[in-house]
Every structure is written in structure tokens, then in C-alpha cells.
Design a protein around this motif. Structure first.
Motif, PDB file in Angstrom:
ATOM      1  N   GLY A  63      -3.260  15.873 -11.161  1.00 53.56           N
ATOM      2  CA  GLY A  63      -3.791  16.218  -9.856  1.00 53.56           C
ATOM      3  C   GLY A  63      -3.232  15.272  -8.798  1.00 53.56           C
ATOM      4  N   PRO A  64      -4.022  14.932  -7.761  1.00 54.57           N
ATOM      5  CA  PRO A  64      -3.522  14.084  -6.680  1.00 54.57           C
ATOM      6  C   PRO A  64      -3.344  12.636  -7.126  1.00 54.57           C
ATOM      7  N   VAL A  65      -2.142  12.102  -6.940  1.00 54.70           N
ATOM      8  CA  VAL A  65      -1.836  10.730  -7.353  1.00 54.70           C
ATOM      9  C   VAL A  65      -0.998  10.049  -6.283  1.00 54.70           C
ATOM     10  N   VAL A  66      -0.872   8.745  -6.424  1.00 52.85           N
ATOM     11  CA  VAL A  66       0.121   7.970  -5.678  1.00 52.85           C
ATOM     12  C   VAL A  66       1.050   7.344  -6.704  1.00 52.85           C
ATOM     13  N   ILE A  67       2.338   7.671  -6.611  1.00 48.14           N
ATOM     14  CA  ILE A  67       3.352   7.106  -7.501  1.00 48.14           C
ATOM     15  C   ILE A  67       3.967   5.892  -6.812  1.00 48.14           C
ATOM     16  N   ILE A  68       4.081   4.776  -7.548  1.00 41.50           N
ATOM     17  CA  ILE A  68       4.636   3.549  -6.980  1.00 41.50           C
ATOM     18  C   ILE A  68       5.800   3.071  -7.841  1.00 41.50           C
ATOM     19  N   ASP A  69       6.977   3.009  -7.249  1.00 43.44           N
ATOM     20  CA  ASP A  69       8.155   2.439  -7.904  1.00 43.44           C
ATOM     21  C   ASP A  69       8.335   1.028  -7.368  1.00 43.44           C
ATOM     22  N   THR A  70       8.513   0.052  -8.258  1.00 35.66           N
ATOM     23  CA  THR A  70       8.522  -1.355  -7.839  1.00 35.66           C
ATOM     24  C   THR A  70       9.878  -2.017  -8.083  1.00 35.66           C
ATOM     25  N   PRO A  71      10.166  -3.116  -7.366  1.00 34.08           N
ATOM     26  CA  PRO A  71      11.396  -3.878  -7.612  1.00 34.08           C
ATOM     27  C   PRO A  71      11.382  -4.506  -9.003  1.00 34.08           C
ATOM     28  N   GLY A  72      12.565  -4.867  -9.478  1.00 37.04           N
ATOM     29  CA  GLY A  72      12.682  -5.469 -10.810  1.00 37.04           C
ATOM     30  C   GLY A  72      11.970  -6.811 -10.909  1.00 37.04           C
ATOM     31  N   ILE A  73      11.281  -7.028 -12.016  1.00 34.25           N
ATOM     32  CA  ILE A  73      10.517  -8.267 -12.200  1.00 34.25           C
ATOM     33  C   ILE A  73      11.394  -9.426 -12.664  1.00 34.25           C
ATOM     34  N   ASP A  74      12.705  -9.179 -12.791  1.00 33.35           N
ATOM     35  CA  ASP A  74      13.631 -10.244 -13.178  1.00 33.35           C
ATOM     36  C   ASP A  74      14.605 -10.567 -12.045  1.00 33.35           C
ATOM     37  N   ASP A  75      14.286 -10.143 -10.818  1.00 34.31           N
ATOM     38  CA  ASP A  75      15.189 -10.375  -9.697  1.00 34.31           C
ATOM     39  C   ASP A  75      15.373 -11.877  -9.486  1.00 34.31           C
ATOM     40  N   VAL A  76      16.491 -12.263  -8.887  1.00 41.24           N
ATOM     41  CA  VAL A  76      16.847 -13.678  -8.783  1.00 41.24           C
ATOM     42  C   VAL A  76      17.084 -14.067  -7.322  1.00 41.24           C
ATOM     43  N   GLY A  77      17.143 -15.374  -7.096  1.00 37.69           N
ATOM     44  CA  GLY A  77      17.382 -15.890  -5.752  1.00 37.69           C
ATOM     45  C   GLY A  77      16.107 -15.914  -4.928  1.00 37.69           C
TER      46      GLY A  77
ATOM     47  N   ALA B 121      12.909 -13.536  -5.511  1.00 36.24           N
ATOM     48  CA  ALA B 121      11.573 -14.055  -5.823  1.00 36.24           C
ATOM     49  C   ALA B 121      10.517 -13.354  -4.983  1.00 36.24           C
ATOM     50  N   LEU B 122      10.853 -13.058  -3.736  1.00 35.66           N
ATOM     51  CA  LEU B 122       9.919 -12.334  -2.871  1.00 35.66           C
ATOM     52  C   LEU B 122       9.698 -10.912  -3.386  1.00 35.66           C
ATOM     53  N   ARG B 123      10.769 -10.307  -3.901  1.00 43.55           N
ATOM     54  CA  ARG B 123      10.650  -8.950  -4.450  1.00 43.55           C
ATOM     55  C   ARG B 123       9.770  -8.949  -5.692  1.00 43.55           C
ATOM     56  N   VAL B 124       9.952  -9.941  -6.545  1.00 41.67           N
ATOM     57  CA  VAL B 124       9.114 -10.054  -7.741  1.00 41.67           C
ATOM     58  C   VAL B 124       7.650 -10.230  -7.345  1.00 41.67           C
ATOM     59  N   LYS B 125       7.429 -11.042  -6.328  1.00 42.40           N
ATOM     60  CA  LYS B 125       6.063 -11.260  -5.830  1.00 42.40           C
ATOM     61  C   LYS B 125       5.455  -9.949  -5.352  1.00 42.40           C
ATOM     62  N   ARG B 126       6.243  -9.142  -4.651  1.00 41.66           N
ATOM     63  CA  ARG B 126       5.769  -7.844  -4.178  1.00 41.66           C
ATOM     64  C   ARG B 126       5.377  -6.954  -5.357  1.00 41.66           C
ATOM     65  N   SER B 127       6.168  -6.997  -6.411  1.00 37.95           N
ATOM     66  CA  SER B 127       5.857  -6.183  -7.588  1.00 37.95           C
ATOM     67  C   SER B 127       4.522  -6.599  -8.190  1.00 37.95           C
ATOM     68  N   TYR B 128       4.315  -7.895  -8.324  1.00 41.19           N
ATOM     69  CA  TYR B 128       3.058  -8.381  -8.888  1.00 41.19           C
ATOM     70  C   TYR B 128       1.874  -8.025  -7.985  1.00 41.19           C
ATOM     71  N   GLN B 129       2.097  -8.023  -6.674  1.00 44.34           N
ATOM     72  CA  GLN B 129       1.016  -7.673  -5.753  1.00 44.34           C
ATOM     73  C   GLN B 129       0.569  -6.225  -5.919  1.00 44.34           C
ATOM     74  N   VAL B 130       1.513  -5.365  -6.329  1.00 42.41           N
ATOM     75  CA  VAL B 130       1.181  -3.956  -6.540  1.00 42.41           C
ATOM     76  C   VAL B 130       0.101  -3.807  -7.612  1.00 42.41           C
ATOM     77  N   LEU B 131       0.012  -4.744  -8.549  1.00 39.16           N
ATOM     78  CA  LEU B 131      -1.009  -4.684  -9.594  1.00 39.16           C
ATOM     79  C   LEU B 131      -2.415  -4.592  -9.006  1.00 39.16           C
ATOM     80  N   ASN B 132      -2.589  -5.164  -7.809  1.00 40.00           N
ATOM     81  CA  ASN B 132      -3.926  -5.199  -7.208  1.00 40.00           C
ATOM     82  C   ASN B 132      -4.434  -3.822  -6.805  1.00 40.00           C
ATOM     83  N   LYS B 133      -3.530  -2.848  -6.733  1.00 42.96           N
ATOM     84  CA  LYS B 133      -3.948  -1.492  -6.375  1.00 42.96           C
ATOM     85  C   LYS B 133      -3.624  -0.489  -7.479  1.00 42.96           C
ATOM     86  N   THR B 134      -3.186  -0.969  -8.629  1.00 44.31           N
ATOM     87  CA  THR B 134      -2.736  -0.098  -9.706  1.00 44.31           C
ATOM     88  C   THR B 134      -3.900   0.357 -10.583  1.00 44.31           C
ATOM     89  N   ASP B 135      -4.038   1.677 -10.752  1.00 39.34           N
ATOM     90  CA  ASP B 135      -5.044   2.240 -11.647  1.00 39.34           C
ATOM     91  C   ASP B 135      -4.483   2.459 -13.052  1.00 39.34           C
TER      92      ASP B 135
END
Length: 400
Positions: free
Chosen positions: A60-74, A78-92
Motif C-alpha cells: 500500500g502507501p509507503v515511502v521508499i528511501i535510498d541512502t548513500p553508501g555506509i563505507d563512503d570516505v573522506g 563521512a557526512l554522507r555516512v552520517k546522513r545514512s545513519y540519521q535515516v534510521l530515526n525515521k525507518t519503519d
């Protein structure tokens, strides 16, 4: 989003995580049957979380979230990895995509541990099984191939099963009503009101009332007295925008239950008991203290904005402290270090899903910082909080 669509905050949020080039975006496209995510062999193609509200069968109705790689470098990585981890706060429901040729890496293991700590339903997907020998290793794992579609159907069914664990029977207000009850909704139309439409909590409250066979009368605060006088029968309840709490309270007879949209959403999405306990921190504020005002949405702030203008002015008047310091966050932003604040005042959270709202409340609770919400604070400072909690007698008892 159109008025007849399910709001994003009420959709199951399904997030796809994994290392760069594990095939997250390919899995997203295979599951949805659409090219929602850009697919490339170039490492780090997905640089920010990408959210898409859609209908996904059999969910039914969903929100699909594609996230940056959790092994990104530099530094940027590191900011991209942080963004990925932040997505967990809204993940069902979390989908951890692993390259089957590499197996679980330290980055995958660390993320999986965090998913488990947050008690998020999850499935580990070993992608590229067309290139390697792969066998499922438990109820939470699947071997699939985004390239040739192997077991994508099973993955969708697994996600659907996991999403069922997130369903609740919580209601905004209809569980406090009987069939044919009459509810008056007070919706002030001022310079800060969106042109040509009602805001989301007002829409959702109306729908909740009529879905359960009660009646809703929607008016502005300037018509409240005349409306109450003209009604053939006494309304069961008056629900008001918090900004008009003081005026509406004076116009509403004491034998009619009064509350606000914000208080209803504090109960629906958040923790009303915590909000009522936290609001008394207003009486303990001292000169120079810092207050965080947080909103779950982003909007163009106008003259007389409640979060940046009206609420700070009311707090200064109530406390007689002119040198209080205010900070603001909005949308997906939420302060990481809360220790600097003596009080947090949050909106009703209508644009946040329940998991993200609960995360913010838990952050405040863990740091020992009192947190309340707009409606609770405004009612308290106007001396009408106990009255406004009448629909929730178990919470009202806290003030006795």
C-alpha cells in the motif's frame, strides 16, 4: 501531495542501506518496478538520501528511501555516512543490501547492530546471487539478484510482512467519540495560514472524525460564539488551533470539552504524558536560559509566525524574563547536543512519522532535558491546560 493521498508521515518508511556498489539502488528499482534511483558503477552515485512516496503492492502507501553508501570516505563521505545513519530515526523497515561476493563487512555489521539497537524490523539482502553461490542464512536474510529479478517477489513479501509489525490502531480523537457526536473545529485564518487549504493536522482530524461517523463543524474563531449559539444540540467537543486557545477557552462553556490539534497530536504521534511533565519546566527557567523550539516541517516564515514570534513572546511574558535565548530547528534537522537547553518545545509533529517523533522524545529524555509541545505549553501559560486535557483523564490526573 494531493488532499486525497496518504500523508508521508502516515506511510510505512522503508529504507535501503548498504555499502557503495552493493546494489542498493538496483534493489530499490527492482522492488518498486520503477527507475526511482540512479544506477551506476561509479562509487558514491547516491550522495544524499532520496525519498519517494508511492503505492507499493502488496504493502500500500509507503515511502521508499535510498541512502548513500555506509563505507563512503573522506570528509564529504563521512557526512554522507552520517546522513545514512540519521535515516534510521525515521525507518519503519530496514533493508540492508550486502554484496554477496564480499559478504558482511565491518560497515555492514556496525549498521546492523544499530538497526537492532533501535528495534527496527529488518531483512539482510545478499545481492548479486547470479554471480556467486549464495544461500539464505536465517529468517532475516534473502539471496536475490536485482539484475535478473531472482527472488525480488519474496523480498517484497518479506518487507510487507515486516511492515505489518508497525501497524497500530491509534486514532487522533475518534476513540473518544460516539457515533453522531458533534465536534466543532476552530481554524483561525490569519497571515500565517496557507492560502486555499487547511493544514495537515486539521485535515487529518476532520477525516478521523467523519470516518468514525461523528460530525465535524469547521469555523474560524471569529464565528465560534455565533455557531455555538446556533447549534441545535451541544457539541461533544471543541478542538482549536493552539494560537487561539485563550480566546476559544473564554467563548466555550465549561461543560463542553476543549482541547487543541497540537495536544491531540502530542498523544497521537508523541508522548502526551512526557509533554505535560515537561511543561512545568517553564516555571523553573532562569535569566539567560536557552530554549529549543523545533518543528517537523519547513515553511516560509511570515510575520507573526507561531514558532519564531508568538511562542517566544508568550514565554517571555509568562516568565518575565527578557533575556531568554531561543534556538530553532525545522524539518529533518534536530539538535544533536541537547545539554545546552533548559527546555525543548516541539510542534505536534504532523509531518514526522511516529518513529522519528519518538526518537526525538527519547533523545531529550536520555539527556534529562524537559520536552513539551506547542499546544501543551500555550494551554499551560494560559492557565487552561487541565481543562484542555479532559479527553485524556489519565494524563489530566498528573496536574491534580
Amino acid at each position: 501531495m494531493s488532499l486525497n493521498a496518504t500523508p508521508s508521515a502516515d506511510r510505512v518508511h522503508i529504507a535501503f542501506f548498504g555499502r557503495r556498489n552493493a546494489g542498493k539502488s538496483s534493489i530499490v528499482n527492482a522492488v518498486t518496478g520503477q527507475n526511482l534511483a540512479i544506477v551506476s558503477d561509479v562509487l558514491g552515485t547516491t550522495t544524499d538520501p532520496v525519498l519517494k512516496a508511492m503505492e507499493l503492492l502488496p504493502l500500500g502507501p509507503v515511502v521508499i528511501i535510498d541512502t548513500p553508501g555506509i563505507d563512503d570516505v573522506g570528509e564529504l563521505g563521512a557526512l554522507r555516512v552520517k546522513r545514512s545513519y540519521q535515516v534510521l530515526n525515521k525507518t519503519d523497515v530496514a533493508v540492508l543490501v550486502v554484496d554477496s561476493s564480499l559478504g558482511m563487512t565491518p560497515e555492514d555489521t556496525a549498521l546492523l547492530q544499530k538497526i537492532r539497537e533501535k528495534s527496527i524490523p529488518y531483512v539482510v539482502v545478499y545481492n548479486k546471487c547470479d554471480l556467486t553461490t549464495c544461500t539464505d542464512m536465517g529468517v532475516n536474510t534473502l539471496c536475490v539478484s536485482a539484475k535478473d529479478g531472482t527472488r525480488i517477489h519474496e523480498l517484497k513479501e518479506t518487507i510487507a510482512r515486516l511492515s505489518k509489525t508497525q501497524e497500530t490502531d491509534k486514532r487522533i480523537i475518534s476513540d473518544k467519540l460516539q457515533q453522531n457526536d458533534l465536534v466543532v473545529l476552530v481554524v483561525p485564518i490569519d497571515s500565517s495560514a496557507p492560502k486555499g487549504r487547511l493544514i495537515l493536522p486539521q485535515q487529518q482530524t476532520i477525516r478521523d472524525i467523519i470516518d468514525h461517523h461523528a460530525a465535524a463543524v469547521v469555523i474560524q474563531d471569529t464565528e465560534l460564539a455565533a455557531t455555538l449559539g446556533a447549534l441545535a444540540r451541544k457539541p461533544k467537543m471543541v478542538i482549536t488551533d493552539s494560537q487561539a486557545f485563550a480566546k476559544v477557552s473564554k467563548l466555550t462553556p465549561e461543560d463542553i470539552t476543549l482541547t487543541s490539534f497540537s495536544i491531540l497530536f502530542a498523544n497521537y504521534k508523541g508522548n502526551l504524558r512526557l509533554a505535560v511533565q515537561g511543561v512545568t519546566a517553564l516555571d523553573r527557567l532562569q535569566s539567560g536560559d536557552s530554549i529549543l523550539i523545533s518543528e517537523g516541517c519547513t515553511h516560509h516564515r511570515q510575520c507573526g509566525d507561531i514558532g519564531t514570534v508568538k511562542l517566544p513572546a508568550l514565554i517571555r511574558k509568562y516568565t518575565s524574563l527578557d533575556d531568554l535565548k531561543f534556538s530553532w530547528t525545522s524539518g529533518t534537522e534536530f539538535a544533536e547536543d541537547l545539554k545546552a537547553y533548559r527546555l525543548i518545545i516541539h510542534c505536534g509533529g504532523c509531518m514526522l512519522n511516529e518513529r522519528e517523533m519518538q526518537y526525538r522524545l527519547k533523545c531529550a529524555e536520555d539527556e534529562g532535558v524537559p520536552i513539551t509541545n506547542y499546544g501543551t505549553a500555550i494551554a499551560y501559560m494560559n492557565g487552561i491546560l487541565k481543562r484542555s486535557l479532559a479527553p485524556f483523564p489519565e494524563i489530566q490526573a498528573i496536574l491534580s
